[in-house]
Scaffold this motif. Structure first.
Motif, PDB file in Angstrom:
ATOM      1  N   LEU A 143      83.467 -27.005  67.315  1.00  0.00           N
ATOM      2  CA  LEU A 143      84.647 -26.168  67.112  1.00  0.00           C
ATOM      3  C   LEU A 143      84.348 -25.024  66.147  1.00  0.00           C
ATOM      4  O   LEU A 143      84.697 -23.862  66.412  1.00  0.00           O
ATOM      5  CB  LEU A 143      85.796 -27.021  66.585  1.00  0.00           C
ATOM      6  N   ALA A 144      83.675 -25.326  65.024  1.00  0.00           N
ATOM      7  CA  ALA A 144      83.349 -24.286  64.051  1.00  0.00           C
ATOM      8  C   ALA A 144      82.431 -23.226  64.658  1.00  0.00           C
ATOM      9  O   ALA A 144      82.645 -22.024  64.488  1.00  0.00           O
ATOM     10  CB  ALA A 144      82.688 -24.908  62.824  1.00  0.00           C
ATOM     11  N   GLY A 145      81.397 -23.679  65.380  1.00  0.00           N
ATOM     12  CA  GLY A 145      80.454 -22.733  65.957  1.00  0.00           C
ATOM     13  C   GLY A 145      81.042 -21.946  67.107  1.00  0.00           C
ATOM     14  O   GLY A 145      80.897 -20.718  67.175  1.00  0.00           O
ATOM     15  N   SER A 146      81.733 -22.628  68.021  1.00  0.00           N
ATOM     16  CA  SER A 146      82.251 -21.953  69.215  1.00  0.00           C
ATOM     17  C   SER A 146      83.396 -21.003  68.884  1.00  0.00           C
ATOM     18  O   SER A 146      83.584 -19.996  69.575  1.00  0.00           O
ATOM     19  CB  SER A 146      82.727 -22.988  70.236  1.00  0.00           C
ATOM     20  N   ILE A 185      77.533 -19.160  74.699  1.00  0.00           N
ATOM     21  CA  ILE A 185      78.197 -20.316  75.320  1.00  0.00           C
ATOM     22  C   ILE A 185      77.166 -21.202  76.005  1.00  0.00           C
ATOM     23  O   ILE A 185      77.192 -22.437  75.886  1.00  0.00           O
ATOM     24  CB  ILE A 185      79.266 -19.844  76.323  1.00  0.00           C
ATOM     25  N   ALA A 186      76.207 -20.576  76.722  1.00  0.00           N
ATOM     26  CA  ALA A 186      75.158 -21.335  77.415  1.00  0.00           C
ATOM     27  C   ALA A 186      74.265 -22.073  76.419  1.00  0.00           C
ATOM     28  O   ALA A 186      73.886 -23.238  76.650  1.00  0.00           O
ATOM     29  CB  ALA A 186      74.324 -20.405  78.286  1.00  0.00           C
ATOM     30  N   LEU A 187      73.933 -21.433  75.297  1.00  0.00           N
ATOM     31  CA  LEU A 187      73.108 -22.089  74.277  1.00  0.00           C
ATOM     32  C   LEU A 187      73.833 -23.290  73.676  1.00  0.00           C
ATOM     33  O   LEU A 187      73.237 -24.360  73.491  1.00  0.00           O
ATOM     34  CB  LEU A 187      72.736 -21.086  73.176  1.00  0.00           C
ATOM     35  N   PHE A 188      75.111 -23.122  73.360  1.00  0.00           N
ATOM     36  CA  PHE A 188      75.881 -24.225  72.784  1.00  0.00           C
ATOM     37  C   PHE A 188      75.985 -25.388  73.775  1.00  0.00           C
ATOM     38  O   PHE A 188      75.822 -26.563  73.400  1.00  0.00           O
ATOM     39  CB  PHE A 188      77.292 -23.750  72.407  1.00  0.00           C
ATOM     40  N   ALA A 189      76.278 -25.070  75.044  1.00  0.00           N
ATOM     41  CA  ALA A 189      76.420 -26.115  76.061  1.00  0.00           C
ATOM     42  C   ALA A 189      75.101 -26.846  76.286  1.00  0.00           C
ATOM     43  O   ALA A 189      75.075 -28.074  76.444  1.00  0.00           O
ATOM     44  CB  ALA A 189      76.927 -25.503  77.366  1.00  0.00           C
ATOM     45  N   THR A 190      73.987 -26.102  76.280  1.00  0.00           N
ATOM     46  CA  THR A 190      72.677 -26.726  76.458  1.00  0.00           C
ATOM     47  C   THR A 190      72.362 -27.672  75.312  1.00  0.00           C
ATOM     48  O   THR A 190      71.830 -28.779  75.509  1.00  0.00           O
ATOM     49  CB  THR A 190      71.581 -25.640  76.558  1.00  0.00           C
ATOM     50  N   TYR A 191      72.704 -27.250  74.091  1.00  0.00           N
ATOM     51  CA  TYR A 191      72.486 -28.118  72.928  1.00  0.00           C
ATOM     52  C   TYR A 191      73.283 -29.416  73.062  1.00  0.00           C
ATOM     53  O   TYR A 191      72.775 -30.509  72.766  1.00  0.00           O
ATOM     54  CB  TYR A 191      72.888 -27.391  71.647  1.00  0.00           C
ATOM     55  N   PHE A 406      71.866 -22.161  63.684  1.00  0.00           N
ATOM     56  CA  PHE A 406      70.511 -21.883  64.179  1.00  0.00           C
ATOM     57  C   PHE A 406      70.529 -21.433  65.643  1.00  0.00           C
ATOM     58  O   PHE A 406      69.673 -20.637  66.061  1.00  0.00           O
ATOM     59  CB  PHE A 406      69.629 -23.117  64.007  1.00  0.00           C
ATOM     60  N   LEU A 407      71.488 -21.915  66.422  1.00  0.00           N
ATOM     61  CA  LEU A 407      71.604 -21.441  67.797  1.00  0.00           C
ATOM     62  C   LEU A 407      71.992 -19.963  67.841  1.00  0.00           C
ATOM     63  O   LEU A 407      71.499 -19.204  68.690  1.00  0.00           O
ATOM     64  CB  LEU A 407      72.630 -22.286  68.560  1.00  0.00           C
ATOM     65  N   LEU A 409      71.218 -17.858  65.476  1.00  0.00           N
ATOM     66  CA  LEU A 409      69.997 -17.176  65.054  1.00  0.00           C
ATOM     67  C   LEU A 409      69.048 -17.016  66.247  1.00  0.00           C
ATOM     68  O   LEU A 409      68.415 -15.964  66.417  1.00  0.00           O
ATOM     69  CB  LEU A 409      69.322 -17.961  63.929  1.00  0.00           C
ATOM     70  N   LEU A 410      68.972 -18.049  67.088  1.00  0.00           N
ATOM     71  CA  LEU A 410      68.189 -17.947  68.322  1.00  0.00           C
ATOM     72  C   LEU A 410      68.754 -16.847  69.218  1.00  0.00           C
ATOM     73  O   LEU A 410      67.995 -16.104  69.867  1.00  0.00           O
ATOM     74  CB  LEU A 410      68.192 -19.285  69.052  1.00  0.00           C
ATOM     75  N   GLY A 411      70.079 -16.734  69.256  1.00  0.00           N
ATOM     76  CA  GLY A 411      70.699 -15.662  70.035  1.00  0.00           C
ATOM     77  C   GLY A 411      70.293 -14.286  69.541  1.00  0.00           C
ATOM     78  O   GLY A 411      70.049 -13.373  70.346  1.00  0.00           O
ATOM     79  N   VAL A 412      70.219 -14.114  68.213  1.00  0.00           N
ATOM     80  CA  VAL A 412      69.767 -12.836  67.643  1.00  0.00           C
ATOM     81  C   VAL A 412      68.332 -12.540  68.082  1.00  0.00           C
ATOM     82  O   VAL A 412      67.998 -11.401  68.446  1.00  0.00           O
ATOM     83  CB  VAL A 412      69.869 -12.876  66.103  1.00  0.00           C
ATOM     84  N   ILE A 413      67.487 -13.553  68.064  1.00  0.00           N
ATOM     85  CA  ILE A 413      66.092 -13.370  68.488  1.00  0.00           C
ATOM     86  C   ILE A 413      66.031 -12.984  69.964  1.00  0.00           C
ATOM     87  O   ILE A 413      65.268 -12.082  70.356  1.00  0.00           O
ATOM     88  CB  ILE A 413      65.280 -14.656  68.221  1.00  0.00           C
ATOM     89  N   LEU A 414      66.854 -13.624  70.784  1.00  0.00           N
ATOM     90  CA  LEU A 414      66.832 -13.341  72.220  1.00  0.00           C
ATOM     91  C   LEU A 414      67.280 -11.921  72.534  1.00  0.00           C
ATOM     92  O   LEU A 414      66.657 -11.233  73.363  1.00  0.00           O
ATOM     93  CB  LEU A 414      67.715 -14.350  72.970  1.00  0.00           C
ATOM     94  N   ILE A 415      68.337 -11.436  71.878  1.00  0.00           N
ATOM     95  CA  ILE A 415      68.771 -10.069  72.179  1.00  0.00           C
ATOM     96  C   ILE A 415      67.806  -9.042  71.585  1.00  0.00           C
ATOM     97  O   ILE A 415      67.752  -7.896  72.038  1.00  0.00           O
ATOM     98  CB  ILE A 415      70.214  -9.791  71.693  1.00  0.00           C
ATOM     99  N   SER A 416      67.024  -9.453  70.565  1.00  0.00           N
ATOM    100  CA  SER A 416      65.997  -8.560  70.025  1.00  0.00           C
ATOM    101  C   SER A 416      64.814  -8.456  70.991  1.00  0.00           C
ATOM    102  O   SER A 416      64.256  -7.365  71.184  1.00  0.00           O
ATOM    103  CB  SER A 416      65.516  -9.062  68.663  1.00  0.00           C
ATOM    104  N   LEU A 417      64.447  -9.580  71.596  1.00  0.00           N
ATOM    105  CA  LEU A 417      63.337  -9.578  72.548  1.00  0.00           C
ATOM    106  C   LEU A 417      63.750  -8.995  73.892  1.00  0.00           C
ATOM    107  O   LEU A 417      62.943  -8.355  74.578  1.00  0.00           O
ATOM    108  CB  LEU A 417      62.818 -11.004  72.740  1.00  0.00           C
ATOM    109  N   PHE A 418      65.015  -9.215  74.268  1.00  0.00           N
ATOM    110  CA  PHE A 418      65.513  -8.738  75.558  1.00  0.00           C
ATOM    111  C   PHE A 418      66.797  -7.945  75.325  1.00  0.00           C
ATOM    112  O   PHE A 418      67.910  -8.436  75.580  1.00  0.00           O
ATOM    113  CB  PHE A 418      65.777  -9.915  76.501  1.00  0.00           C
TER     114      PHE A 418
END
Length: 432
Positions: A143-146, A185-191, A406-407, A409-418
């Motif tokens: 709930l806090a993250g989403s 949303i996809a990252l949270f659901a995968t976790y 951390f998810l 933070l992973l999102g920040v890395i992904l939009i930086s790479l792509f």
């Protein structure tokens, strides 16, 4: 320049640390910079700059979207979402925990506020998920993250603030936030899926299977909300309406929804209107202070000199973003998201532009980093909301939300790479 930066930094922390309102702190900092480090008449400049910042046409979308969120906050939209989503979540690993993720994503698309998303969804899902025996930490963490998606998925209040502060297109920023929001949303659901596979004993058994026709029947509760999302975001993307006009459409549709749900009365109407006025005035006041500070910093030449200094360090764009990410996370531990955006814009933009970073992309990057600060103590607004709802220790809630930090933070890395994750839709919109 070093002395000026030291004086202004100390002054800022003194003002904020003594409890001065953010708007007054920004005005005071601008006044100090102009009066002590330039020869410009500070009174005349303050009056003209605050006035010029207060009548921006783009700002008219802000109170309308806030009002729309206030109306929906007082309706039964979250209850309808839970009823419509839960039958489809029973066979997915993690089961009803996904209602927090997807429900927050859907509500974010009509509220524009992280705190409103957290409070509204939490009132419905926390008691229900606890009653069914779901892990307490994961209920609070999801709930806090989403709920932070309320800052990113359009219509986002903070994206409007960034657009006004940087003279960028609100419509382009809105559509730029769609794919990154879906990515999170996809990252949270995968976790959640991975966690449930690892700890199957902590996930309650699924409810009895219900017929497909019954699932479709319950899903009818999602139709009004989907109509609202399409009406607001679809009208902007299709070019039928400007963000301000779409905000007006959203208010009308939300009033119709609340009336159909039986949640619209004169008291709720007035409460929603007064809530929107209070929040809008607070943000407008902060923007006025930020506008004056931006002008003051321009006259002191500190941003351009700081940008030149960083340019001489020959940092790559990725190194610059790494430094800025750390800076924004630390700053977000002590300030709310809107204050972080308006406080740093005048200093950061020259160096960002000098590094060749697209400002639309940077706006989405900044919002995701600000999202991370919403679940970091001591000033994590979503943590405060959940603490008030559950009575749990704020550090307990922060620990539960840590994986989602951390998810993101992973999102920040992904939009930086792509970067196309952010830029594809605005470019497609611009080519039409």
């Amino acid at each position: 320049m070093l002395f000026m930066m030291l004086v202004l930094t100390v002054a800022l922390f003194v003002l904020l640390g003594t409890g001065v309102w953010v708007a007054f702190a920004l005005l005071g900092l601008g006044w100090l910079g102009i009066s002590q480090f330039t020869s410009i008449p500070v009174g005349d400049m303050m009056a003209s700059d605050i006035w010029s910042a207060s009548y921006s046409w783009e700002l008219t979308a802000l109170p309308m979207f806030i009002w729309m969120g206030e109306i929906l906050f007082r309706s039964r939209l979250a209850e309808d979402m839970f009823t419509g989503l839960s039958p489809w979540m029973q066979r997915i690993p993690g089961r009803l925990l996904h209602t927090n993720v997807i429900g927050c994503g859907l509500f974010a698309a009509v509220s524009g506020s992280s705190a409103a998303t957290c409070a509204t969804m939490g009132k419905m899902t926390i008691p229900e998920l606890k009653r069914r025996g779901y892990d307490d930490k994961l209920v609070l963490g999801t709930l806090a993250g989403s709920a932070t998606l309320g800052l990113l998925i359009p219509p986002s209040i903070i994206l409007i603030v960034f657009a006004v502060a940087t003279d960028q297109s609100i419509a382009r920023l809105f559509v730029a936030g769609i794919f990154p929001g879906l990515m999170l949303i996809a990252l949270f659901a995968t976790y959640l899926m991975i966690w449930s596979w690892r700890y199957p004993d902590k996930v309650p058994p699924a409810d009895p299977v219900i017929p497909f026709r019954e699932k479709l029947y319950r899903s009818r509760r999602l139709i009004p909300m989907m109509a609202l999302i399409i009406g607001v975001i679809g009208s902007i993307y299709a070019g039928f309406a400007s963000p301000t006009e779409a905000a007006a459409i959203g208010v009308v549709l939300s009033l119709v929804l609340a009336a159909c749900n039986g949640a619209l009365s004169w008291n709720t109407f007035m409460e929603a209107a007064l809530g929107a006025v209070k929040t809008s005035c607070m943000i407008a006041f902060i923007l006025a202070g930020a506008s004056f500070l931006t002008a003051a910093m321009g006259f002191t030449r500190m941003p351009s000199e700081l940008a030149s200094l960083i340019a001489t360090m020959d940092l790559s764009p990725f190194m610059l973003l790494a430094v800025l990410t750390l800076f924004f996370i630390v700053l977000g531990c002590f300030l709310d998201g809107i204050s972080v955006v308006v406080l740093t814009t005048s200093i950061m933009l020259p160096m960002v532009e000098a590094a060749g970073i697209d400002l639309i992309w940077f706006g989405i990057y900044l919002v995701i980093v600000v999202e991370m600060s919403q679940i970091t103590p001591p000033v994590g607004f979503n943590l405060f909301v959940l603490q008030g709802m559950t009575g749990k220790n704020i550090l307990h809630i922060a620990k539960a939300a840590l994986p989602f930090f951390f998810l993101m933070l992973l999102g920040v890395i992904l939009i930086s790479l792509f970067p196309q994750i952010v830029t594809y839709l605005p470019e497609a919109m611009g080519n039409r």
